[in-house]
Design a protein around this motif. Sequence first.
Motif: not given
Length: 290
Positions: A73-74, A44-45, A38
Amino acid sequence: MSSVELNEYFKYVKEIIIGAGQTVIEGLEQDDKNVETKGNIRFDLVTVFDRRVEDDFTTKIKQRYPDHQIIGEETWPANVTPKLTDTPTWIIDPIDGTINYIKKIPFIGISVALAIKGEIVIGIVYNPITNQFYSAIKGEGSYLNGKRIYATKNDDLRKAVIGNEISLASIPFLHDRTIERVRKLTEFGVLGFRSFGSAAISLCNVADGSLDVYFTDGLKCWDVAAGVLILEEAGGCAGNPNGKPFNMFSRVLLTAGNKVLLDKMVTILTECDEKTIAKVRELISPELRS
Ligand code: IPD
Ligand code: CA
Ligand code: CA
Ligand code: CA
C-alpha cells in the motif's frame, strides 16, 4: 507449487509478521507517529510505522526471494492499477486500520497475502494489539492462533450481525448507496450493524463467525487479498454485491458466512443499488440518461 514450498514461505513470512507486530506495538503508545496525509486526501493517513513495517517486509522478502514481486500500500504508485503476473507476488497492507491505530482503537491488522500464478495461496492477518494471528494456506483451512476457525452456518438474515463501513474515500454517490443499503437492511430487521474500521479484521471476523456478513466499497487489493482467502478457507463466501464473482481489484466487496446468506444479501443490495442509480439518473441531464 508443492505444499512443502508453501509451508516454507509461510514459516518465513510468519516470522517477519510477528517481528512487525513488535514495531506496531512500540509505535502504538507514541503520541508523535509522524502522521501525514497522502496527496491531498484528508482521510487517507499514513504514519512512520506503516512505512517502517512495509520497508522492513520488502527488505526481508527481497533478501530471501529476490525475484518475487511486492504490491504494498505505501509504496505502490497511486496512478498505477496493480495486477498479478506469473511472478510470485506478495500483497501487503502494513497496517490495515491506520485511523484506528492513530486513535488507539485496537482493531488493526498487518495483512499479507501471497499470489502464485495469479491465485492467492497464503493469507495472514495479524493484530498484535489483541494478539490474534489469523492465517490460511489454500486448501488447508483457516486458523486463529493455530486453532481451526469456521464461518457461521446461520442463514437467517434477521439473526445476522452485519459489518460495513461508510467509506469516506468513496464518491458521494457511493455514500448515498451505502445509506440506502443500511436503511433497507434496517427495515428488513437484521440483528445489528458493526463498523470496525479495518477491512482485513472484518473479513477475519466473518471467517471466525463473529460477523455474519461484511460489505463495503472503495477497497484496494491489499485490504482484502489475505482476508478473503482466510474467509473462504473457513467456509465463507466472497462476491461482488451484484452477484458476480469476487475480484480483488474491483473495489467493491460483499461477503457472508455462507452462500444462502450471500444470495439473500445480493437480492437486497441489488434492489438498493438500482434505486440509487435511478436517483443519480434523475439528477443528470436527459441526454446523458441511458
Ligand atoms: C482502510 C480500512 C477501512 C476501509 C478503507 C481502507 P487503511 O485501510 O480497511 O476499513 O474502509 O477503505 O482504506 O487505509 O487503514 O489501510
Ligand atoms: Ca491507508
Ligand atoms: Ca487497508
Ligand atoms: Ca494500510
